[in-house]
Design a protein around this motif. Structure first.
Motif, PDB file in Angstrom:
ATOM      1  N   VAL A 166       3.498  -8.738   5.330  1.00 55.31           N
ATOM      2  CA  VAL A 166       3.663  -7.301   5.112  1.00 55.31           C
ATOM      3  C   VAL A 166       4.487  -6.695   6.237  1.00 55.31           C
ATOM      4  CG1 VAL A 166       2.482  -5.077   4.946  1.00 55.31           C
ATOM      5  CG2 VAL A 166       1.524  -7.095   3.807  1.00 55.31           C
ATOM      6  N   ASP A 167       5.586  -6.064   5.876  1.00 57.07           N
ATOM      7  CA  ASP A 167       6.377  -5.232   6.786  1.00 57.07           C
ATOM      8  C   ASP A 167       6.122  -3.776   6.422  1.00 57.07           C
ATOM      9  OD1 ASP A 167       7.857  -7.183   8.360  1.00 57.07           O
ATOM     10  OD2 ASP A 167       8.944  -7.649   6.518  1.00 57.07           O
ATOM     11  N   TRP A 168       5.857  -2.950   7.446  1.00 64.78           N
ATOM     12  CA  TRP A 168       5.542  -1.545   7.174  1.00 64.78           C
ATOM     13  C   TRP A 168       5.643  -0.775   8.472  1.00 64.78           C
ATOM     14  CZ3 TRP A 168       0.024   0.687   7.253  1.00 64.78           C
ATOM     15  CH2 TRP A 168       0.011   2.002   6.773  1.00 64.78           C
ATOM     16  N   ARG A 169       6.179   0.414   8.415  1.00 66.25           N
ATOM     17  CA  ARG A 169       6.235   1.242   9.619  1.00 66.25           C
ATOM     18  C   ARG A 169       5.967   2.698   9.271  1.00 66.25           C
ATOM     19  NH1 ARG A 169      11.779   0.398  12.448  1.00 66.25           N
ATOM     20  NH2 ARG A 169      11.242   2.324  13.548  1.00 66.25           N
ATOM     21  N   VAL A 170       5.217   3.348  10.142  1.00 68.33           N
ATOM     22  CA  VAL A 170       4.869   4.762   9.986  1.00 68.33           C
ATOM     23  C   VAL A 170       5.470   5.510  11.169  1.00 68.33           C
ATOM     24  CG1 VAL A 170       3.010   6.453   9.848  1.00 68.33           C
ATOM     25  CG2 VAL A 170       2.723   4.191   8.796  1.00 68.33           C
ATOM     26  N   ASN A 171       6.371   6.426  10.889  1.00 74.04           N
ATOM     27  CA  ASN A 171       7.027   7.213  11.929  1.00 74.04           C
ATOM     28  C   ASN A 171       6.365   8.577  12.089  1.00 74.04           C
ATOM     29  OD1 ASN A 171       9.260   5.344  12.529  1.00 74.04           O
ATOM     30  ND2 ASN A 171       9.929   5.822  10.448  1.00 74.04           N
ATOM     31  N   TYR A 172       6.593   9.199  13.227  1.00 74.08           N
ATOM     32  CA  TYR A 172       6.119  10.559  13.444  1.00 74.08           C
ATOM     33  C   TYR A 172       6.667  11.471  12.352  1.00 74.08           C
ATOM     34  CZ  TYR A 172       4.539   9.200  18.101  1.00 74.08           C
ATOM     35  OH  TYR A 172       3.888   8.593  19.145  1.00 74.08           O
ATOM     36  N   GLY A 173       5.824  12.359  11.859  1.00 71.11           N
ATOM     37  CA  GLY A 173       6.245  13.323  10.857  1.00 71.11           C
ATOM     38  C   GLY A 173       6.166  12.825   9.433  1.00 71.11           C
ATOM     39  N   GLU A 174       5.808  11.542   9.241  1.00 71.37           N
ATOM     40  CA  GLU A 174       5.670  10.990   7.895  1.00 71.37           C
ATOM     41  C   GLU A 174       4.216  11.031   7.442  1.00 71.37           C
ATOM     42  OE1 GLU A 174       9.335   7.730   8.089  1.00 71.37           O
ATOM     43  OE2 GLU A 174       7.260   7.035   8.158  1.00 71.37           O
ATOM     44  N   HIS A 175       4.018  11.270   6.148  1.00 70.12           N
ATOM     45  CA  HIS A 175       2.699  11.174   5.526  1.00 70.12           C
ATOM     46  C   HIS A 175       2.790  10.106   4.434  1.00 70.12           C
ATOM     47  CE1 HIS A 175       1.669  14.606   7.835  1.00 70.12           C
ATOM     48  NE2 HIS A 175       2.233  15.503   7.064  1.00 70.12           N
ATOM     49  N   TRP A 176       1.889   9.129   4.488  1.00 71.60           N
ATOM     50  CA  TRP A 176       1.961   7.974   3.604  1.00 71.60           C
ATOM     51  C   TRP A 176       0.766   7.905   2.661  1.00 71.60           C
ATOM     52  CZ3 TRP A 176       5.306   3.675   3.178  1.00 71.60           C
ATOM     53  CH2 TRP A 176       6.405   3.683   4.058  1.00 71.60           C
ATOM     54  N   ALA A 177       1.012   7.455   1.442  1.00 71.07           N
ATOM     55  CA  ALA A 177      -0.048   6.996   0.545  1.00 71.07           C
ATOM     56  C   ALA A 177       0.007   5.478   0.508  1.00 71.07           C
ATOM     57  CB  ALA A 177       0.142   7.552  -0.858  1.00 71.07           C
ATOM     58  N   ILE A 178      -1.174   4.852   0.498  1.00 71.98           N
ATOM     59  CA  ILE A 178      -1.280   3.420   0.225  1.00 71.98           C
ATOM     60  C   ILE A 178      -1.944   3.312  -1.140  1.00 71.98           C
ATOM     61  CG2 ILE A 178      -2.177   1.199   0.966  1.00 71.98           C
ATOM     62  CD1 ILE A 178      -2.312   2.274   3.800  1.00 71.98           C
ATOM     63  N   LEU A 179      -1.195   2.835  -2.114  1.00 71.76           N
ATOM     64  CA  LEU A 179      -1.627   2.816  -3.503  1.00 71.76           C
ATOM     65  C   LEU A 179      -1.831   1.379  -3.963  1.00 71.76           C
ATOM     66  CD1 LEU A 179      -1.993   4.365  -6.259  1.00 71.76           C
ATOM     67  CD2 LEU A 179       0.467   3.982  -6.613  1.00 71.76           C
ATOM     68  N   GLY A 180      -2.950   1.133  -4.638  1.00 67.02           N
ATOM     69  CA  GLY A 180      -3.171  -0.199  -5.194  1.00 67.02           C
ATOM     70  C   GLY A 180      -4.563  -0.329  -5.764  1.00 67.02           C
ATOM     71  N   PRO A 181      -4.782  -1.314  -6.629  1.00 72.37           N
ATOM     72  CA  PRO A 181      -6.108  -1.541  -7.226  1.00 72.37           C
ATOM     73  C   PRO A 181      -7.047  -2.217  -6.240  1.00 72.37           C
ATOM     74  CG  PRO A 181      -4.603  -3.233  -7.946  1.00 72.37           C
ATOM     75  CD  PRO A 181      -3.780  -2.278  -7.110  1.00 72.37           C
ATOM     76  N   ASN A 182      -8.301  -2.388  -6.647  1.00 70.26           N
ATOM     77  CA  ASN A 182      -9.244  -3.173  -5.852  1.00 70.26           C
ATOM     78  C   ASN A 182      -8.687  -4.573  -5.632  1.00 70.26           C
ATOM     79  OD1 ASN A 182     -11.230  -1.174  -5.628  1.00 70.26           O
ATOM     80  ND2 ASN A 182     -12.141  -1.730  -7.593  1.00 70.26           N
ATOM     81  N   GLY A 183      -8.878  -5.093  -4.429  1.00 66.73           N
ATOM     82  CA  GLY A 183      -8.413  -6.444  -4.125  1.00 66.73           C
ATOM     83  C   GLY A 183      -6.953  -6.522  -3.740  1.00 66.73           C
ATOM     84  N   ALA A 184      -6.299  -5.373  -3.608  1.00 67.36           N
ATOM     85  CA  ALA A 184      -4.873  -5.386  -3.266  1.00 67.36           C
ATOM     86  C   ALA A 184      -4.627  -5.647  -1.791  1.00 67.36           C
ATOM     87  CB  ALA A 184      -4.232  -4.054  -3.663  1.00 67.36           C
ATOM     88  N   GLY A 185      -5.662  -5.464  -0.956  1.00 66.79           N
ATOM     89  CA  GLY A 185      -5.494  -5.653   0.483  1.00 66.79           C
ATOM     90  C   GLY A 185      -5.451  -4.359   1.265  1.00 66.79           C
ATOM     91  N   LYS A 186      -5.733  -3.226   0.611  1.00 68.36           N
ATOM     92  CA  LYS A 186      -5.635  -1.933   1.285  1.00 68.36           C
ATOM     93  C   LYS A 186      -6.607  -1.814   2.460  1.00 68.36           C
ATOM     94  CE  LYS A 186      -6.568   0.687  -2.287  1.00 68.36           C
ATOM     95  NZ  LYS A 186      -7.049  -0.429  -3.169  1.00 68.36           N
ATOM     96  N   SER A 187      -7.855  -2.219   2.235  1.00 66.15           N
ATOM     97  CA  SER A 187      -8.860  -2.101   3.302  1.00 66.15           C
ATOM     98  C   SER A 187      -8.523  -3.006   4.482  1.00 66.15           C
ATOM     99  CB  SER A 187     -10.251  -2.438   2.758  1.00 66.15           C
ATOM    100  OG  SER A 187     -10.655  -1.489   1.799  1.00 66.15           O
TER     101      SER A 187
END
Length: 278
Positions: free
Chosen positions: A24-45
C-alpha cells in the motif's frame, strides 16, 4: 509543513501467514481530508492501526509520520484525535457533556483532576466553542448517558479536537445509525470540514454516500490493496465501486456534493442481472 503528515511506502502486513495489507502506497498532506472506503475485510482497520503506530509493517515497507520513520509514539498519539465506538462505550454515563469534551485535552476517559492535569475556564470555553461549531452547544449540561447515539458521536468529535491534533480520525462513526440519525450527524460535520483551522481528517466508512463534500480525497481498499485513490471526484466512479463490491453500479448520482450509487437490477431468482448494453 512541506512533508506529508502520513506516508505509506509499499506497506505490507501479515497476521501469521495470512496477508492483510499488500504494497500500500498512501500519503496524507496538510489540508487534505480523506475517506477510506471499503467493505469488511478490506484492511481498513489494519491500515489505521499501522498509521497510529499500534502495528508495524511486518511484511515490508515503511511508514513516515511528518517525514520521520521513527518518532515517540506516545507523542504521536497525543497529536491524533480519534472517534470510535470503543471510546464511546467507556465514557461514564453520568458525566456532563462538557466534562467529556474537556477530558480530551488529557486523553482521559472520564475527566479526572490530578496535579498537572488541572482544568480551567479556558478549557471549558474551548469545549463550548467546538460544540457550538458542530451546532450542539445545548448539550453541554446534559449527562453523556442521556444522549442518543448520534449525539454521543458528535460529543466525541468535539472531544477529539481538544488536543488540537495534527489529524482527526473518525473510525466508522455512523455504524449502527438509522438514516435520520446518520444524516443529522453528518450534517454536524459540514462546518468543521469547511473550517480551514480543522486538521487533516480521515473518515473510515463502508458507504460512499457518507463521504461529504469537504472530503477532498478518497482511498478505496479491497482485499488488502489500494484499489484506487486520489481526489474524491475522480475516484468514485461506477467502474471502481462495481469492482469494489462485486455488484454492478449502473450510475452514480450526485446531490448536494454527495455521491449515491444506483445499483444494477436483481433478477427474480436472486442472481445478478447484467445488461452489458446499458
Amino acid at each position: 509543513m512541506g512533508e506529508p503528515i502520513l506516508e505509506f511506502q509499499r506497506v505490507s502486513f501479515r497476521a501469521g501467514k495470512t496477508p492483510i495489507l499488500l504494497d500500500v502506497d498512501w500519503r496524507v498532506n496538510y489540508g487534505e481530508h480523506w475517506a477510506i472506503l471499503g467493505p469488511n475485510g478490506a484492511g481498513k482497520s489494519t491500515l489505521l492501526r499501522l498509521a497510529l503506530g499500534n502495528l508495524w509493517p511486518n511484511a515490508g515497507g515503511r511508514i513516515l509520520r511528518c517525514g520521520h520513520d521513527r518518532m515517540d509514539l506516545r507523542r504521536l498519539r497525543e497529536q491524533i484525535g480519534i472517534v470510535n465506538d470503543r471510546l464511546v462505550a467507556d465514557v461514564p454515563a453520568d458525566e456532563k457533556v462538557w466534562d467529556t469534551v474537556v477530558s480530551g485535552r488529557w486523553a482521559q476517559i472520564g475527566l479526572k483532576h490530578f496535579v498537572g492535569f488541572e482544568t480551567g475556564p479556558e478549557d471549558y470555553d474551548r469545549a463550548t466553542k467546538y460544540l457550538r461549531q458542530l451546532g450542539w452547544e445545548h448539550l453541554r449540561e446534559k449527562r453523556f448517558g442521556q444522549l442518543s447515539q448520534g449525539e454521543r458521536q458528535i460529543v466525541m468529535v468535539a472531544r477529539a479536537r481538544m488536543v488540537q491534533p495534527l489529524m482527526l480520525v473518525l473510525d466508522e462513526p455512523c455504524a449502527g445509525m438509522d438514516p435520520g440519525v446518520r444524516e443529522r450527524f453528518l450534517g454536524a460535520l459540514h462546518p468543521i470540514l469547511e473550517d480551514r483551522e480543522t486538521p487533516a481528517l480521515i473518515l473510515v466508512t463502508h458507504h460512499m454516500e457518507e463521504i461529504l463534500p469537504g472530503i477532498t480525497h478518497t482511498l478505496v481498499m479491497k482485499q488488502g490493496r489500494a484499489l484506487a485513490q486520489g481526489p474524491t471526484d475522480t475516484v468514485l466512479t461506477p467502474e471502481v465501486i462495481s469492482q469494489l463490491y462485486d455488484v454492478r453500479v449502473d450510475r452514480i448520482e450526485q446531490a448536494h456534493g454527495r455521491y449515491w450509487p444506483i445499483w444494477g437490477a436483481w433478477s427474480g431468482n436472486g442472481s445478478r442481472t447484467f445488461n452489458e448494453a446499458s
